[in-house]
Design a protein around this motif. Sequence first.
Motif: not given
Length: 266
Positions: A144-145, A150-154, A251-252
Motif C-alpha cells: 500500500l505504501l 509511486a503516486g498510484r491510488v491503491g 497496473e493492477d
Amino acid sequence: MSVVIVIPARHASTRYPGKPLVPLTGAGGRARSLIRRSWDAAMAVPGIDRVIVATDDDRIRDHAQGFGAQVAMTSPDCRNGTERVAEAVAALDLSPEIVVNLQGDAPLTPSWFVEDLVAGLRTAPEAQVATPVLRCSGAMREDLLADRRAGRVGGTTAVFGHDGRALYFSKEVVPFVPVAPAPEAPSPVFHHVGVYAYRPAALAEYATWPEGVLERLEGLEQLRFLERGRHVLCVEVEARGRQFWELNNPEDVPRLEAMMRAMQID
C-alpha cells in the motif's frame, strides 16, 4: 426477498475508462471480463436472492446480459456506486432486508466476506451500514505504501473503534506506524474491502444528500455516511489464505492475474 447484491459498473471511469470490460486471464488461460468475474463472485455467495448489474452504459448492459446477468439501467449522473445501487433498487421496486454493494472492480472477493458482512449487520441493529476490513500483514502494508509513493491510488485503509464503529477511511495508509512490522507479521493497518451492506432506508437516504467535503477530497463514497453521523460498522474478515486486491489502475491487471494463477482461479 432477503438479501440482494447489486454490482455497480460504469464505463467512463476517470482513472481507467472501460474498466468493467477489461479481460482478466485466469489460471487455465481463460479470459473473462472484470464485470463477469465480479458477477461470478456474487453468484458464489450462499443465501443471496438476486444479483443485479447496475450500469449507465449500453456496452456493459449488452455484455452482462450476454452472460446471463440481470441488468438495471441507471442515470449517468450517479456520482458513485452507492448512488447507482440506490437508484437500481428504487427503479426495480425491491424490498429486501439488506442490499449488498459488491463493487465491480473486486472480482477476488471471497464469498465469506459477504456472508460475514451480512451476518454482522444483522447482529448490530444500531448500524445502518456494514463494510469488511482485512488486517494487513507487514508485506501488504508495504504494498500500500509503495503505491502511494509511486503516486498510484491503491487500497483504502480503515480506522475504527473497539466496537467496530468506523472512525475514518482514507486512501492514505493510516494509522501511522512508527516501526514497520516484519513482512509476515500482522500490522495495525486494516485494508478496507470495497463491499457494503446497507439497510434499505439508509441507502435511500444517502441518495438525497449532497456530496460531502471529505468524500470529495478522498474520493471515498462511504465518508458521506460518516459526515452525516451515521453508524458504519467495520466487520473484520479473514483471508483464509486467499489473496485479495481491487482493480484500480491498469497496473493492477497483471497483479490480479498473478493472484488468480496462484489461487488456481480459472
